[in-house]
Write a protein that holds these residues in place. Sequence first.
Motif, PDB file in Angstrom:
ATOM      1  N   CYS A 198       2.965  40.827  64.217  1.00  0.00           N
ATOM      2  CA  CYS A 198       2.384  39.843  65.138  1.00  0.00           C
ATOM      3  C   CYS A 198       2.447  38.338  64.797  1.00  0.00           C
ATOM      4  O   CYS A 198       2.362  37.245  65.446  1.00  0.00           O
ATOM      5  CB  CYS A 198       0.951  40.223  65.472  1.00  0.00           C
ATOM      6  SG  CYS A 198      -0.191  39.743  64.199  1.00  0.00           S
ATOM      7  N   ASP A 199       2.951  38.033  63.281  1.00  0.00           N
ATOM      8  CA  ASP A 199       3.170  36.558  62.614  1.00  0.00           C
ATOM      9  C   ASP A 199       4.345  36.553  62.153  1.00  0.00           C
ATOM     10  O   ASP A 199       4.339  36.175  60.934  1.00  0.00           O
ATOM     11  CB  ASP A 199       1.605  36.281  62.165  1.00  0.00           C
ATOM     12  CG  ASP A 199       1.417  37.233  60.913  1.00  0.00           C
ATOM     13  OD1 ASP A 199       2.341  38.170  60.648  1.00  0.00           O
ATOM     14  OD2 ASP A 199       0.510  36.923  60.250  1.00  0.00           O
ATOM     15  N   LEU A 200       5.612  37.070  62.731  1.00  0.00           N
ATOM     16  CA  LEU A 200       6.908  37.099  61.953  1.00  0.00           C
ATOM     17  C   LEU A 200       7.050  35.517  61.831  1.00  0.00           C
ATOM     18  O   LEU A 200       7.919  35.543  61.064  1.00  0.00           O
ATOM     19  CB  LEU A 200       7.794  37.658  63.075  1.00  0.00           C
ATOM     20  CG  LEU A 200       9.144  37.694  62.774  1.00  0.00           C
ATOM     21  CD1 LEU A 200       9.377  38.649  61.209  1.00  0.00           C
ATOM     22  CD2 LEU A 200      10.158  37.951  63.805  1.00  0.00           C
ATOM     23  N   ILE A 201       6.453  34.688  62.373  1.00  0.00           N
ATOM     24  CA  ILE A 201       6.709  33.084  62.112  1.00  0.00           C
ATOM     25  C   ILE A 201       6.459  32.934  60.751  1.00  0.00           C
ATOM     26  O   ILE A 201       6.858  31.846  60.317  1.00  0.00           O
ATOM     27  CB  ILE A 201       6.045  32.453  63.297  1.00  0.00           C
ATOM     28  CG1 ILE A 201       6.619  30.971  63.364  1.00  0.00           C
ATOM     29  CG2 ILE A 201       4.528  32.504  62.997  1.00  0.00           C
ATOM     30  CD1 ILE A 201       7.780  30.737  64.297  1.00  0.00           C
ATOM     31  N   ARG A 202       5.871  33.692  60.133  1.00  0.00           N
ATOM     32  CA  ARG A 202       5.542  33.296  58.669  1.00  0.00           C
ATOM     33  C   ARG A 202       6.771  33.819  57.486  1.00  0.00           C
ATOM     34  O   ARG A 202       6.578  33.631  56.389  1.00  0.00           O
ATOM     35  CB  ARG A 202       4.493  34.230  58.138  1.00  0.00           C
ATOM     36  CG  ARG A 202       3.165  33.532  58.609  1.00  0.00           C
ATOM     37  CD  ARG A 202       1.881  34.671  58.478  1.00  0.00           C
ATOM     38  NE  ARG A 202       1.549  35.071  57.163  1.00  0.00           N
ATOM     39  CZ  ARG A 202       1.631  36.305  56.720  1.00  0.00           C
ATOM     40  NH1 ARG A 202       2.025  37.310  57.403  1.00  0.00           N
ATOM     41  NH2 ARG A 202       1.590  36.673  55.340  1.00  0.00           N
ATOM     42  N   ILE A 203       7.701  34.103  58.303  1.00  0.00           N
ATOM     43  CA  ILE A 203       8.940  35.013  57.573  1.00  0.00           C
ATOM     44  C   ILE A 203       9.435  34.220  56.365  1.00  0.00           C
ATOM     45  O   ILE A 203       9.747  34.554  55.392  1.00  0.00           O
ATOM     46  CB  ILE A 203      10.055  35.501  58.276  1.00  0.00           C
ATOM     47  CG1 ILE A 203      10.993  36.296  57.638  1.00  0.00           C
ATOM     48  CG2 ILE A 203      10.645  34.556  59.139  1.00  0.00           C
ATOM     49  CD1 ILE A 203      12.024  37.249  58.674  1.00  0.00           C
ATOM     50  N   PHE A 204       9.702  32.773  56.596  1.00  0.00           N
ATOM     51  CA  PHE A 204      10.189  32.098  55.646  1.00  0.00           C
ATOM     52  C   PHE A 204       9.216  31.268  54.737  1.00  0.00           C
ATOM     53  O   PHE A 204       9.811  30.478  53.933  1.00  0.00           O
ATOM     54  CB  PHE A 204      11.238  31.260  56.139  1.00  0.00           C
ATOM     55  CG  PHE A 204      12.565  31.940  56.588  1.00  0.00           C
ATOM     56  CD1 PHE A 204      13.281  32.714  55.603  1.00  0.00           C
ATOM     57  CD2 PHE A 204      12.665  32.108  57.973  1.00  0.00           C
ATOM     58  CE1 PHE A 204      14.456  33.372  56.185  1.00  0.00           C
ATOM     59  CE2 PHE A 204      13.867  32.895  58.294  1.00  0.00           C
ATOM     60  CZ  PHE A 204      14.554  33.648  57.738  1.00  0.00           C
ATOM     61  N   ASP A 211      13.801  34.565  62.972  1.00  0.00           N
ATOM     62  CA  ASP A 211      13.935  35.536  61.835  1.00  0.00           C
ATOM     63  C   ASP A 211      15.430  35.167  61.026  1.00  0.00           C
ATOM     64  O   ASP A 211      15.750  35.914  60.310  1.00  0.00           O
ATOM     65  CB  ASP A 211      13.506  36.835  61.549  1.00  0.00           C
ATOM     66  CG  ASP A 211      14.131  37.518  62.778  1.00  0.00           C
ATOM     67  OD1 ASP A 211      14.483  36.958  63.743  1.00  0.00           O
ATOM     68  OD2 ASP A 211      13.994  38.874  62.887  1.00  0.00           O
ATOM     69  N   ALA A 212      16.306  34.542  62.038  1.00  0.00           N
ATOM     70  CA  ALA A 212      17.637  34.699  61.468  1.00  0.00           C
ATOM     71  C   ALA A 212      17.775  33.789  60.104  1.00  0.00           C
ATOM     72  O   ALA A 212      18.540  34.001  59.470  1.00  0.00           O
ATOM     73  CB  ALA A 212      18.714  33.911  62.594  1.00  0.00           C
ATOM     74  N   GLY A 213      17.341  32.580  60.165  1.00  0.00           N
ATOM     75  CA  GLY A 213      17.332  31.758  58.882  1.00  0.00           C
ATOM     76  C   GLY A 213      16.175  30.811  58.889  1.00  0.00           C
ATOM     77  O   GLY A 213      15.720  30.129  59.697  1.00  0.00           O
ATOM     78  N   PRO A 214      16.238  29.978  57.663  1.00  0.00           N
ATOM     79  CA  PRO A 214      15.242  29.033  57.314  1.00  0.00           C
ATOM     80  C   PRO A 214      15.638  27.752  58.110  1.00  0.00           C
ATOM     81  O   PRO A 214      14.631  26.862  58.383  1.00  0.00           O
ATOM     82  CB  PRO A 214      15.096  28.849  55.872  1.00  0.00           C
ATOM     83  CG  PRO A 214      16.150  29.494  55.227  1.00  0.00           C
ATOM     84  CD  PRO A 214      16.585  30.543  56.278  1.00  0.00           C
ATOM     85  N   GLU A 215      16.792  27.534  58.412  1.00  0.00           N
ATOM     86  CA  GLU A 215      17.181  26.266  59.226  1.00  0.00           C
ATOM     87  C   GLU A 215      16.533  25.947  60.504  1.00  0.00           C
ATOM     88  O   GLU A 215      16.398  25.163  61.150  1.00  0.00           O
ATOM     89  CB  GLU A 215      18.727  26.401  59.248  1.00  0.00           C
ATOM     90  CG  GLU A 215      19.465  27.542  60.155  1.00  0.00           C
ATOM     91  CD  GLU A 215      19.409  28.778  59.207  1.00  0.00           C
ATOM     92  OE1 GLU A 215      19.401  28.822  57.844  1.00  0.00           O
ATOM     93  OE2 GLU A 215      20.112  29.801  59.674  1.00  0.00           O
ATOM     94  N   PHE A 216      16.198  27.391  61.066  1.00  0.00           N
ATOM     95  CA  PHE A 216      15.438  27.208  62.373  1.00  0.00           C
ATOM     96  C   PHE A 216      14.176  26.293  62.347  1.00  0.00           C
ATOM     97  O   PHE A 216      13.660  25.532  63.284  1.00  0.00           O
ATOM     98  CB  PHE A 216      14.914  28.584  62.828  1.00  0.00           C
ATOM     99  CG  PHE A 216      14.248  28.881  64.096  1.00  0.00           C
ATOM    100  CD1 PHE A 216      14.643  28.521  65.422  1.00  0.00           C
ATOM    101  CD2 PHE A 216      12.827  28.724  63.907  1.00  0.00           C
ATOM    102  CE1 PHE A 216      13.801  28.709  66.459  1.00  0.00           C
ATOM    103  CE2 PHE A 216      11.761  28.680  65.194  1.00  0.00           C
ATOM    104  CZ  PHE A 216      12.539  28.741  66.350  1.00  0.00           C
ATOM    105  N   TYR A 217      13.602  26.083  61.082  1.00  0.00           N
ATOM    106  CA  TYR A 217      12.402  25.675  60.668  1.00  0.00           C
ATOM    107  C   TYR A 217      12.437  24.265  60.298  1.00  0.00           C
ATOM    108  O   TYR A 217      11.454  23.407  60.384  1.00  0.00           O
ATOM    109  CB  TYR A 217      11.395  26.314  59.866  1.00  0.00           C
ATOM    110  CG  TYR A 217      11.242  27.840  60.180  1.00  0.00           C
ATOM    111  CD1 TYR A 217       9.949  28.165  60.688  1.00  0.00           C
ATOM    112  CD2 TYR A 217      11.883  28.720  60.050  1.00  0.00           C
ATOM    113  CE1 TYR A 217       9.535  29.234  61.226  1.00  0.00           C
ATOM    114  CE2 TYR A 217      11.898  30.143  60.578  1.00  0.00           C
ATOM    115  CZ  TYR A 217      10.545  30.155  61.093  1.00  0.00           C
ATOM    116  OH  TYR A 217      10.364  31.572  61.565  1.00  0.00           O
ATOM    117  N   GLU A 218      13.699  23.844  59.926  1.00  0.00           N
ATOM    118  CA  GLU A 218      13.996  22.507  59.203  1.00  0.00           C
ATOM    119  C   GLU A 218      13.595  21.333  60.190  1.00  0.00           C
ATOM    120  O   GLU A 218      14.265  21.232  61.485  1.00  0.00           O
ATOM    121  CB  GLU A 218      15.259  22.293  58.477  1.00  0.00           C
ATOM    122  CG  GLU A 218      15.265  23.140  57.193  1.00  0.00           C
ATOM    123  CD  GLU A 218      16.677  23.703  56.627  1.00  0.00           C
ATOM    124  OE1 GLU A 218      17.597  23.022  57.241  1.00  0.00           O
ATOM    125  OE2 GLU A 218      16.697  24.568  56.036  1.00  0.00           O
TER     126      GLU A 218
END
Length: 261
Positions: A154-160, A117-124
Amino acid sequence: MIYKTDYHMHSSYSDGRSMPEDYIVPAIAAGLSEIGFSEHLTLFKDHEDWNISPGNISPYISHLETLRNNIKNIKIKIGLEVDFFAGKEEEIYSFLDPLPLDYIIGSVHYLGEKTVDAGPEFYEGRNIDRLFGSYFDSVIAAAASGLFDIIGHCDLIRIFGYKPSADLEPLYRKLAKMMKIRDIAFEVNTNGRNRPLADFYPDRRYLHIFREENVPVCVNSDAHMPSRVGQYFDEAYELLRYIGFTEMAVFDKRERRMVPF
Ligand SMILES: [Zn+2]
Ligand SMILES: [Zn+2]
């Protein structure tokens, strides 16, 4: 009137903006019957400033006990939001077991060394299907651990707002079944509305699975400031009622009971 609780709130003991007492008036105004604080606690990582330090847990609990004794028109519960790390179950248990808490929220923020949840760059540049799979594996392990009373977002991975291509129904089903087996609650976390995702956790398309598997629910704001206590709760309860939920989980000294709404 619905008996409403908000068990997921952060004060300045972790990364919230205000002291616990500042949440009382907004909570009463929001029609809540109970509030509970759940400061972030992350063991096994160098201390990060969004966490309560282990040495500060005793003052935190005493502060809330005093507040609870002085405030009569709303119930105050004492909790923590604890990061789950697979393989560290025994250490987490030993740390938490002696604490006089009303409930413990177990959350997954870390995947590896980084938080999701720190920033969208985690997903890039990463495989989103695989990230969702790893995230759910960790949340399912958190549920299986038996360490917690509530599983947080439970699905925080959706945050961005990154969307996997795979069908997620089996992952939600597996999680809901494990939560039922371990007798723990999930939360509808309304704070997702304030994040890029702009919707609640968990994904409303899969909420029916938690109902079908008979998993206890509570509604939480994850407020980090007093103005967000109980935020969007009417909508959350309406959604739950539409899905078929009729009661919610209330906690006292780590015992759960169900209250109709
Ligand atoms: Zn969290
Ligand atoms: Zn939180």
